[in-house]
Design a protein around this motif. Structure first.
Motif, PDB file in Angstrom:
ATOM      1  N   THR A 158       0.836  -1.207   0.000  1.00 41.13           N
ATOM      2  CA  THR A 158       0.000   0.000   0.000  1.00 41.13           C
ATOM      3  C   THR A 158       0.869   1.254   0.000  1.00 41.13           C
ATOM      4  O   THR A 158       0.613   2.212  -0.748  1.00 41.13           O
ATOM      5  CB  THR A 158      -0.927   0.007   1.228  1.00 41.13           C
ATOM      6  N   MET A 159       1.913   1.280   0.844  1.00 42.39           N
ATOM      7  CA  MET A 159       2.825   2.420   0.875  1.00 42.39           C
ATOM      8  C   MET A 159       3.500   2.610  -0.481  1.00 42.39           C
ATOM      9  O   MET A 159       3.598   3.737  -0.987  1.00 42.39           O
ATOM     10  CB  MET A 159       3.889   2.233   1.953  1.00 42.39           C
ATOM     11  N   HIS A 160       3.930   1.519  -1.084  1.00 42.12           N
ATOM     12  CA  HIS A 160       4.567   1.609  -2.401  1.00 42.12           C
ATOM     13  C   HIS A 160       3.586   2.150  -3.443  1.00 42.12           C
ATOM     14  O   HIS A 160       3.957   2.964  -4.299  1.00 42.12           O
ATOM     15  CB  HIS A 160       5.070   0.232  -2.827  1.00 42.12           C
ATOM     16  N   HIS A 161       2.335   1.705  -3.361  1.00 41.98           N
ATOM     17  CA  HIS A 161       1.328   2.157  -4.323  1.00 41.98           C
ATOM     18  C   HIS A 161       1.031   3.649  -4.162  1.00 41.98           C
ATOM     19  O   HIS A 161       0.928   4.386  -5.153  1.00 41.98           O
ATOM     20  CB  HIS A 161       0.045   1.344  -4.141  1.00 41.98           C
ATOM     21  N   LEU A 162       0.900   4.100  -2.919  1.00 43.51           N
ATOM     22  CA  LEU A 162       0.560   5.502  -2.664  1.00 43.51           C
ATOM     23  C   LEU A 162       1.672   6.457  -3.059  1.00 43.51           C
ATOM     24  O   LEU A 162       1.410   7.630  -3.350  1.00 43.51           O
ATOM     25  CB  LEU A 162       0.225   5.693  -1.179  1.00 43.51           C
ATOM     26  N   THR A 163       2.906   5.987  -3.055  1.00 37.22           N
ATOM     27  CA  THR A 163       4.048   6.865  -3.349  1.00 37.22           C
ATOM     28  C   THR A 163       4.693   6.545  -4.691  1.00 37.22           C
ATOM     29  O   THR A 163       5.760   7.077  -4.999  1.00 37.22           O
ATOM     30  CB  THR A 163       5.106   6.752  -2.241  1.00 37.22           C
ATOM     31  N   GLY A 164       4.054   5.676  -5.470  1.00 37.30           N
ATOM     32  CA  GLY A 164       4.636   5.266  -6.747  1.00 37.30           C
ATOM     33  C   GLY A 164       4.832   6.432  -7.694  1.00 37.30           C
ATOM     34  O   GLY A 164       3.965   7.302  -7.820  1.00 37.30           O
ATOM     35  N   SER A 165       5.977   6.448  -8.326  1.00 37.03           N
ATOM     36  CA  SER A 165       6.289   7.493  -9.308  1.00 37.03           C
ATOM     37  C   SER A 165       5.786   7.070 -10.675  1.00 37.03           C
ATOM     38  O   SER A 165       5.801   5.891 -11.031  1.00 37.03           O
ATOM     39  CB  SER A 165       7.801   7.724  -9.353  1.00 37.03           C
ATOM     40  N   GLU A 166       5.324   8.050 -11.451  1.00 38.32           N
ATOM     41  CA  GLU A 166       4.897   7.753 -12.822  1.00 38.32           C
ATOM     42  C   GLU A 166       6.090   7.419 -13.712  1.00 38.32           C
ATOM     43  O   GLU A 166       5.945   6.813 -14.768  1.00 38.32           O
ATOM     44  CB  GLU A 166       4.132   8.948 -13.397  1.00 38.32           C
ATOM     45  N   GLU A 167       7.264   7.814 -13.268  1.00 37.45           N
ATOM     46  CA  GLU A 167       8.480   7.572 -14.043  1.00 37.45           C
ATOM     47  C   GLU A 167       9.128   6.258 -13.608  1.00 37.45           C
ATOM     48  O   GLU A 167       9.503   6.095 -12.448  1.00 37.45           O
ATOM     49  CB  GLU A 167       9.469   8.722 -13.849  1.00 37.45           C
ATOM     50  N   SER A 168       9.242   5.312 -14.518  1.00 38.46           N
ATOM     51  CA  SER A 168       9.916   4.050 -14.250  1.00 38.46           C
ATOM     52  C   SER A 168      11.370   4.138 -14.715  1.00 38.46           C
ATOM     53  O   SER A 168      11.744   5.019 -15.493  1.00 38.46           O
ATOM     54  CB  SER A 168       9.214   2.891 -14.963  1.00 38.46           C
ATOM     55  N   VAL A 169      12.176   3.237 -14.224  1.00 35.31           N
ATOM     56  CA  VAL A 169      13.587   3.181 -14.602  1.00 35.31           C
ATOM     57  C   VAL A 169      13.811   1.898 -15.393  1.00 35.31           C
ATOM     58  O   VAL A 169      13.365   0.826 -14.980  1.00 35.31           O
ATOM     59  CB  VAL A 169      14.494   3.204 -13.354  1.00 35.31           C
ATOM     60  N   TYR A 170      14.495   2.002 -16.513  1.00 38.31           N
ATOM     61  CA  TYR A 170      14.782   0.839 -17.334  1.00 38.31           C
ATOM     62  C   TYR A 170      16.237   0.424 -17.130  1.00 38.31           C
ATOM     63  O   TYR A 170      17.155   1.225 -17.321  1.00 38.31           O
ATOM     64  CB  TYR A 170      14.518   1.138 -18.810  1.00 38.31           C
ATOM     65  N   MET A 171      16.436  -0.833 -16.725  1.00 39.33           N
ATOM     66  CA  MET A 171      17.765  -1.372 -16.510  1.00 39.33           C
ATOM     67  C   MET A 171      18.069  -2.381 -17.620  1.00 39.33           C
ATOM     68  O   MET A 171      17.333  -3.362 -17.785  1.00 39.33           O
ATOM     69  CB  MET A 171      17.848  -2.044 -15.136  1.00 39.33           C
TER      70      MET A 171
ATOM     71  N   LYS B  78      15.851  -5.864 -20.933  1.00 41.87           N
ATOM     72  CA  LYS B  78      15.637  -4.506 -20.421  1.00 41.87           C
ATOM     73  C   LYS B  78      14.518  -4.596 -19.394  1.00 41.87           C
ATOM     74  O   LYS B  78      13.373  -4.873 -19.734  1.00 41.87           O
ATOM     75  CB  LYS B  78      15.270  -3.528 -21.533  1.00 41.87           C
ATOM     76  N   VAL B  79      14.871  -4.377 -18.132  1.00 43.36           N
ATOM     77  CA  VAL B  79      13.923  -4.550 -17.035  1.00 43.36           C
ATOM     78  C   VAL B  79      13.334  -3.198 -16.647  1.00 43.36           C
ATOM     79  O   VAL B  79      14.077  -2.237 -16.384  1.00 43.36           O
ATOM     80  CB  VAL B  79      14.599  -5.193 -15.801  1.00 43.36           C
ATOM     81  N   LYS B  80      12.018  -3.116 -16.633  1.00 49.70           N
ATOM     82  CA  LYS B  80      11.330  -1.902 -16.211  1.00 49.70           C
ATOM     83  C   LYS B  80      11.067  -1.979 -14.709  1.00 49.70           C
ATOM     84  O   LYS B  80      10.348  -2.849 -14.234  1.00 49.70           O
ATOM     85  CB  LYS B  80      10.004  -1.751 -16.959  1.00 49.70           C
ATOM     86  N   LEU B  81      11.701  -1.080 -13.950  1.00 55.09           N
ATOM     87  CA  LEU B  81      11.555  -1.064 -12.498  1.00 55.09           C
ATOM     88  C   LEU B  81      10.709   0.126 -12.064  1.00 55.09           C
ATOM     89  O   LEU B  81      11.005   1.273 -12.413  1.00 55.09           O
ATOM     90  CB  LEU B  81      12.930  -0.980 -11.820  1.00 55.09           C
ATOM     91  N   LYS B  82       9.656  -0.144 -11.314  1.00 56.16           N
ATOM     92  CA  LYS B  82       8.859   0.932 -10.724  1.00 56.16           C
ATOM     93  C   LYS B  82       9.679   1.631  -9.649  1.00 56.16           C
ATOM     94  O   LYS B  82      10.602   1.055  -9.063  1.00 56.16           O
ATOM     95  CB  LYS B  82       7.568   0.375 -10.126  1.00 56.16           C
ATOM     96  N   LYS B  83       9.325   2.880  -9.363  1.00 59.28           N
ATOM     97  CA  LYS B  83       9.966   3.631  -8.285  1.00 59.28           C
ATOM     98  C   LYS B  83       8.900   4.072  -7.286  1.00 59.28           C
ATOM     99  O   LYS B  83       7.793   4.435  -7.664  1.00 59.28           O
ATOM    100  CB  LYS B  83      10.720   4.845  -8.834  1.00 59.28           C
ATOM    101  N   CYS B  84       9.267   4.024  -6.012  1.00 56.05           N
ATOM    102  CA  CYS B  84       8.336   4.421  -4.959  1.00 56.05           C
ATOM    103  C   CYS B  84       9.139   4.744  -3.704  1.00 56.05           C
ATOM    104  O   CYS B  84      10.371   4.588  -3.677  1.00 56.05           O
ATOM    105  CB  CYS B  84       7.330   3.291  -4.675  1.00 56.05           C
ATOM    106  N   PHE B  85       8.458   5.179  -2.679  1.00 52.47           N
ATOM    107  CA  PHE B  85       9.092   5.463  -1.392  1.00 52.47           C
ATOM    108  C   PHE B  85       9.334   4.146  -0.665  1.00 52.47           C
ATOM    109  O   PHE B  85       8.407   3.358  -0.461  1.00 52.47           O
ATOM    110  CB  PHE B  85       8.184   6.374  -0.563  1.00 52.47           C
ATOM    111  N   THR B  86      10.582   3.896  -0.298  1.00 53.31           N
ATOM    112  CA  THR B  86      10.927   2.643   0.378  1.00 53.31           C
ATOM    113  C   THR B  86      11.524   2.928   1.750  1.00 53.31           C
ATOM    114  O   THR B  86      12.210   3.934   1.948  1.00 53.31           O
ATOM    115  CB  THR B  86      11.934   1.825  -0.448  1.00 53.31           C
TER     116      THR B  86
END
Length: 337
Positions: free
Chosen positions: A116-129, A194-202
């Motif tokens: 839930t915390m990750h969802h509420l703080t999720g960034s619209e910008e993902s990082v591609y590795m 190429k891995v798409k990683l979500k970003k959020c408050f951790t």
């Protein structure tokens, strides 16, 4: 810096208009008792602007109804931190409760809260590795395995081996094979990836020592100075390592946690595979071994051996679960010598 080696500068109390009746070190904070309440004063060497960012994110979460992170209290001038010698202080309310509860599978609730915390703080910008980034992980793993091999040679060369030497040397081959397997799976999987990683408050350290279960039946997470925007994998890796081992890495428990997390904050299959790969590599035991032989370990011999045996047991238990998860999730080629 150890808590017992640090005293609080007097001006810090004035910054908060605190008039302590008692000041007592407690774990890694000072417990401040006053006539109008109890507080936790934390010293950190993290930059002040990092703590300010955490403060604003915690406020945002509280405004959204997520009140499971212990708030930070600004001083009387509205400043989030108070500068100190070689770092800064920040203040929080003292949270009373316990770190352990008897209810079965309480971890499922915490996994849901984490998602839930990750969802509420999720960034619209993902990082591609890409493949090169993944190969960078493989390179670091190889360096760590070389360090483990060096430590093994040190253990074997001693005329009078310590109990730690004996336990490590006995298990070296098995640990080496698990590390080599993780390394080879990662290299095979990384090809053209190429891995798409979500970003959020951790939080970074979500485990029982940093969670308090209050008398109101609510989890509150403390020790926030390591919080940052990152991949949710960061929190999940820490939580799985600390708590799935209590169930001997049973497949159905791990599967249940994944399903609960997906209900609140769905991740891509590649993110789960990367998580399980990071968990498969025996990094905790290698770090412990390295600390012991580099003389950076402050524990007694008995405590060091106990921790080593516990970590090794967890690695062996996790091997079956993680290898099974990696191959059941598909698109992994069988290993060949």
């Amino acid at each position: 810096m150890k808590m017992k080696q640090r005293s609080i500068e007097e001006y810090v109390f004035r910054e908060y208009d605190l008039y302590p009746i008692r000041v007592a070190p407690h774990r890694n904070v000072f417990r401040i008792t006053t006539d109008w309440g109890e507080f936790a004063l934390k010293f950190t060497q993290m930059p002040g602007h990092f703590i300010e960012g955490i403060f604003h994110t915690v406020q945002y979460l509280h405004n959204r109804g997520f009140t499971h992170l212990c708030p930070i209290i600004p001083n009387k001038f509205g400043d989030v931190v108070v500068p100190g010698n070689e770092g800064c202080y920040y203040l929080s309310p003292w949270v009373s409760g316990k770190h352990e509860i008897l209810e079965e599978q309480w971890e499922e609730e915490v996994v849901g809260l984490m998602a839930t915390m990750h969802h509420l703080t999720g960034s619209e910008e993902s990082v591609y590795m890409d493949e090169e980034w993944l190969k960078g992980i493989a390179f670091r793993w190889k360096s760590k395995m070389k360090r483990m091999k060096y430590c093994y040679q040190v253990a074997r060369s001693r005329e009078y081996p310590s109990p730690f030497d004996v336990v490590f040397a006995t298990n070296f081959t098995s640990l080496w094979e698990i590390g080599k397997k993780a390394h080879r799976i990662l290299l095979n999987w990384s090809k053209g990836r190429k891995v798409k990683l979500k970003k959020c408050f951790t939080h970074g350290h979500i485990h029982q020592n940093n969670m308090i279960y209050t008398s109101e039946g609510k989890w509150v997470w403390i020790d926030l100075h390591h919080c940052r925007m990152d991949s949710p994998i960061r929190d999940m890796k820490s939580f799985y390592r600390h708590h799935l081992s209590a169930y001997d890495w049973k497949f159905e428990i791990g599967e249940s946690w994944q399903e609960i997390y997906q209900d609140y904050h769905p991740l891509e299959k590649e993110e789960w595979i990367l998580l399980y790969l990071l968990l498969l590599f025996p990094e905790p035991v290698i770090s412990l071994i390295d600390r012991y032989y580099m003389k950076n370990c402050q524990w007694s011999e008995i405590k060091s051996v106990t921790k080593l045996e516990r970590e090794i047991h967890s690695i062996y238990q996790s091997d079956t679960f993680l290898t099974g998860k990696l191959y059941t999730m598909g698109d992994l080629e069988p290993l060949t010598d």
